[in-house]
Motif scaffolding. Structure first.
Motif, short mmCIF file in Angstrom:
data_model
loop_
_atom_site.label_atom_id
_atom_site.label_comp_id
_atom_site.label_asym_id
_atom_site.label_seq_id
_atom_site.Cartn_x
_atom_site.Cartn_y
_atom_site.Cartn_z
N ALA A 50 -8.61 -14.24 -31.52
CA ALA A 50 -9.72 -13.72 -30.74
C ALA A 50 -9.76 -14.36 -29.35
O ALA A 50 -10.02 -13.68 -28.34
N ILE A 51 -9.50 -15.66 -29.28
CA ILE A 51 -9.47 -16.35 -27.98
C ILE A 51 -8.35 -15.79 -27.11
O ILE A 51 -8.53 -15.54 -25.91
N LEU A 52 -7.18 -15.60 -27.70
CA LEU A 52 -6.04 -15.09 -26.93
C LEU A 52 -6.30 -13.69 -26.40
O LEU A 52 -5.96 -13.38 -25.25
N VAL A 53 -6.92 -12.86 -27.21
CA VAL A 53 -7.19 -11.48 -26.77
C VAL A 53 -8.29 -11.46 -25.71
O VAL A 53 -8.17 -10.79 -24.68
N ALA A 54 -9.36 -12.24 -25.94
CA ALA A 54 -10.46 -12.24 -24.99
C ALA A 54 -10.05 -12.83 -23.64
O ALA A 54 -10.50 -12.37 -22.59
N GLY A 55 -9.18 -13.83 -23.66
CA GLY A 55 -8.77 -14.47 -22.41
C GLY A 55 -7.40 -14.06 -21.94
O GLY A 55 -6.73 -14.83 -21.23
N ARG A 56 -6.94 -12.88 -22.30
CA ARG A 56 -5.58 -12.45 -21.99
C ARG A 56 -5.29 -12.45 -20.49
O ARG A 56 -4.14 -12.63 -20.08
N ALA A 57 -6.31 -12.27 -19.66
CA ALA A 57 -6.08 -12.24 -18.21
C ALA A 57 -5.66 -13.60 -17.67
O ALA A 57 -5.10 -13.68 -16.57
N ALA A 58 -5.89 -14.67 -18.44
CA ALA A 58 -5.51 -16.00 -17.99
C ALA A 58 -4.06 -16.32 -18.28
O ALA A 58 -3.57 -17.39 -17.86
N PHE A 59 -3.36 -15.43 -18.95
CA PHE A 59 -1.98 -15.70 -19.36
C PHE A 59 -1.05 -14.65 -18.76
O PHE A 59 -0.42 -13.87 -19.48
N ARG A 60 -0.97 -14.68 -17.44
CA ARG A 60 -0.13 -13.72 -16.73
C ARG A 60 0.87 -14.39 -15.81
O ARG A 60 1.38 -13.78 -14.89
N ALA A 61 1.11 -15.67 -16.04
CA ALA A 61 2.08 -16.38 -15.20
C ALA A 61 3.47 -15.79 -15.42
O ALA A 61 3.89 -15.60 -16.56
N PRO A 62 4.20 -15.49 -14.34
CA PRO A 62 5.52 -14.88 -14.49
C PRO A 62 6.55 -15.87 -15.01
O PRO A 62 6.32 -17.08 -15.04
N SER A 63 7.68 -15.35 -15.41
CA SER A 63 8.78 -16.18 -15.89
C SER A 63 9.39 -16.95 -14.72
O SER A 63 9.14 -16.66 -13.55
N ARG A 64 10.22 -17.95 -15.04
CA ARG A 64 10.87 -18.73 -13.99
C ARG A 64 11.78 -17.85 -13.13
O ARG A 64 11.91 -18.07 -11.93
N ARG A 65 12.40 -16.85 -13.75
CA ARG A 65 13.27 -15.96 -12.98
C ARG A 65 12.47 -15.19 -11.95
O ARG A 65 12.86 -15.05 -10.80
N ARG A 66 11.29 -14.69 -12.33
CA ARG A 66 10.46 -13.97 -11.38
C ARG A 66 9.89 -14.91 -10.32
O ARG A 66 9.72 -14.52 -9.17
N LEU A 67 9.61 -16.17 -10.72
CA LEU A 67 9.12 -17.12 -9.73
C LEU A 67 10.17 -17.39 -8.66
O LEU A 67 9.85 -17.58 -7.48
N ARG A 68 11.43 -17.44 -9.06
CA ARG A 68 12.48 -17.68 -8.08
C ARG A 68 12.60 -16.54 -7.08
O ARG A 68 13.09 -16.71 -5.96
#
Length: 717
Positions: A346-364
């Motif tokens: 329930a916490i993961l679903v409710a706070g899903r917007a907080a878990f959108r950090a891209p992968s290291r490949r996308r960060l590069r």
């Protein structure tokens, strides 16, 4: 007489004893209640012998222990007497240490009267709540309640836990949530999987103290408004995984008879525990950074566990319909585990917007809001900047462009940290919004944001975000209008100028990129000789070299003799004002030839002052030496004291403080430079990141070598 003199204390020993007495006096002034309770517990333990023999083995134990049997026999005084004992000698260590830490922290934050009140009332609430619950449930035949109903307990731990639960209301974010989550994980794990009488008392006291904390501290602490932030959602998810991991360890190491039944028969092997801990560590690391991949894995694992829990009733119903009744042992524990996984889901679903950090490949490929060097340079020329602003255009940086399209912040990423370099560049009044957007970008990209070497104005802007700041350097500024090298304070500078005139040393202010190749080669040779003689890695980040000096907008001062021999080099970075006008210059590279004209640095800086004054510049910045500042700024404490100690430890290596003292020859005015950070939990990672920023090409083994005595004796010039 000689012997009597030898026995006298040295000034250092006297100073240490005085400092120790001062700390004891401060502790007594700030925490008299905590010190008194700890002293009374020790005195009672000594007087009764409980420090050496278990109090439970004493004949008078039923007269001092609290619990349902004490209430049944009319021993109303036991909540008072039992609070100053521990069950066994070994228990005194965690009880005294825990009380000193929790109650002491509370007293330091809330004051003595309030702490005494919440500690005593919390202790009574824990005892009364546990007693009343057992009184109401022992007749139901619940084995756990029946067992605890016949037990007695001692100790002041419920009161200490209630005190820190109340104090959590005045702790600033995000430490408030961290502290409360730690309390919650501890309470739930112990009550569900251990289930002793003291665990029940702790739970009851916390259930009263946590909601009462806000009302009891209404005049002291910060007030929480709004919805959970991105960091708080991540903390909640991490706490759920931590609970699952700690539960696995407790079930394996400390089997007990809790309210859900006996955990002694739990089918947990060491291999199961290791696998659980490894998976939990991976999930925790990813979730705290907001990684989308970690979120997906956590959702899948939580979903599978919830699905398994939901399938059990179906299987039981099917087996019953087929006249093959089926059940399994440990059903309450199984149901509790499924509820934990369901809560995490329930916490993961409710706070899903907080878990959108891209992968290291996308960060590069580039973080959100990224721009290029040309845009950053154009904005700097348009709006102007501070003394470090030209460093923000160096190619090693990345550039975050704010949503207004007219402001940017240069930064470097190391060890999972986005280190903002200097003040944001943009229109007047834009730093606060730029820093806010930069922090949001960093958190979305799973990076820890911080700002390094910012001015007082930017540090104040970060205060509005709830950040902290600490001084890490001191800019040294020389005002050029009306500058004259007169008076005793300028004696060393005048001597350098006069000696240079006698020995035929002349000064030239040039653009190094326009100089002949042979002259550039000589500059490189002096720089490489200077670095090589140090025997230490050359630093970067805010410290440039020859490559940075070759920029056409950078001015370079050269000191050479009549034979054309180069004795010293300085490079000066432009400080732009609005409209592209150069207001001043910042000293960057400073090199001198080994065995050459000795006061060449004083000569070059003084000559640069005169030359730039003639051109109409307003000031020169001699830059800030890292971890160095003036010593007459009054007492320091906390993190500043740690940084001062680090500066002293690094002094034999890089001579930051010696350099800072050298610049005092030019009678500068000082401007503090700060490190701004979200909270203290980020500091260890920021420290690693700054080390990698300044020494990006230095292997770990060389960094370790720098800390050895042999390296420290290398010294600096």
């Amino acid at each position: 007489m000689a012997q009597r003199t030898a026995k006298r204390s040295s000034p250092e020993q006297t100073s240490k004893r005085a400092a120790a007495r001062a700390r004891v006096a401060l502790l007594w002034r700030r925490c008299p209640f905590t010190v008194t309770v700890v002293a009374v517990i020790l005195a009672v333990g000594l007087g009764t012998g409980s420090l050496w023999y278990p109090v439970t083995a004493r004949s008078w134990y039923p007269l001092v222990g609290y619990g349902l049997p004490a209430l049944a026999t009319g021993h109303w005084w036991t909540p008072v007497t039992a609070s100053f004992f521990a069950l066994a000698p070994l228990y005194y260590v965690p009880m005294l240490g825990g009380f000193a830490l929790l109650a002491g922290f509370t007293e330091w934050r809330l004051g003595t009267r309030r702490t005494a009140l919440v500690t005593v009332l919390g202790q009574l609430a824990g005892i009364a709540g546990a007693t009343l619950l057992l009184l109401a449930t022992r007749g139901t035949g619940w084995p756990w309640a029946v067992q605890l109903s016949a037990q007695l307990d001692v100790g002041f731990s419920a009161g200490a836990l209630a005190a820190v639960a109340v104090a959590s209301a005045v702790v600033r974010s995000p430490w408030r949530l961290r502290l409360r989550l730690a309390i919650a994980v501890y309470l739930l794990v112990t009550i569900l999987y251990v289930g002793t009488l003291s665990d029940l008392e702790h739970l009851m006291s916390a259930l009263v103290a946590l909601p009462a904390g806000r009302a009891l501290t209404r005049d002291l602490g910060p007030r929480r408004t709004g919805h959970p932030s991105r960091r708080e959602w991540r903390l909640l998810a991490v706490a759920g995984v931590v609970f699952i991991a700690v539960s696995a360890v407790v079930l394996w190491l400390v089997p007990g008879d809790g309210p859900l039944g006996s955990t002694a028969d739990a089918e947990e092997s060491w291999l199961d525990v290791v696998v659980t801990l490894v998976l939990a560590a991976l999930l925790i690391n990813g979730l705290r950074r907001g990684r989308r991949s970690a979120w997906w894995w956590a959702v899948v694992l939580a979903g599978l566990n919830v699905a398994i829990g939901l399938s059990i009733p179906v299987l039981i119903a099917v087996a019953t319909a087929l006249d093959e009744p089926w059940s399994f042992d440990g059903e309450p524990l199984f149901v509790a585990d499924r509820l934990v996984w369901a809560t995490l889901l329930a916490i993961l679903v409710a706070g899903r917007a907080a878990f959108r950090a891209p992968s290291r490949r996308r960060l590069r490929r580039g973080a959100p809001g990224a721009t290029d060097r040309e845009t950053a340079t154009r904005l700097l020329m348009r709006h102007g900047g501070g003394t470090l602003s030209w460093m923000t255009t160096w190619p090693e940086n990345s550039w975050f462009l704010a949503s207004d399209g007219d402001s940017y912040l240069a930064y470097q990423s190391h060890a999972g940290v986005a280190i903002g370099l200097g003040d944001p560049v943009g229109p007047r009044g834009s730093p606060a919004s730029t820093v806010r957007e930069f922090a949001q970008m960093a958190e979305r990209s799973a990076l820890v944001p911080c700002l390094f070497s910012v001015t007082t104005a930017t540090a104040a802007a970060t205060d509005g975000l709830g950040w902290r700041h600490v001084q890490v350097a001191e800019d040294t500024l020389v005002d050029l209008p009306g500058l004259a090298f007169v008076g005793r304070s300028w004696q060393a500078v005048r001597s350098a100028l006069n000696r240079a005139a006698r020995e035929g040393i002349e000064f030239r202010l040039v653009r190094l990129a326009d100089e002949p190749w042979s002259r550039v080669a000589h500059v490189r040779a002096i720089s490489e000789e200077w670095v090589g003689d140090k025997g230490l890695p050359e630093m970067g980040f805010t410290l440039g070299g020859v490559d940075e000096a070759l920029d056409t907008r950078v001015r370079v001062g050269l000191a050479q003799d009549a034979d054309g021999t180069l004795h010293g080099v300085t490079s000066w970075l432009p400080v732009y004002g609005p409209g592209g006008r150069v207001r001043g210059w910042t000293l960057d590279m400073m090199r001198r030839k080994h065995g050459g004209f000795r006061p060449v640095v004083e000569f070059m800086i003084a000559s640069s002052c005169l030359a730039f004054r003639t051109e109409g510049a307003e000031f020169l910045s001699l830059s800030g030496a890292p971890l160095a500042r003036t010593e007459d700024e009054g007492p320091v404490a906390g993190l500043q004291r740690v940084l001062d100690g680090l500066g002293a430890a690094m002094e034999p290596l890089y001579g930051f403080r010696s350099l800072h003292a050298f610049k005092a020859k030019f009678a500068p005015r000082y401007a503090p430079m700060y490190l701004a950070y979200r909270d203290e939990a980020d500091l260890p990672r920021i420290g690693i990141a700054l080390t990698r920023a300044y020494l990006p090409d230095t292997p770990v083994r060389d960094l370790v070598r720098l800390g050895t005595p042999a390296a420290r004796t290398t010294g600096t010039e």
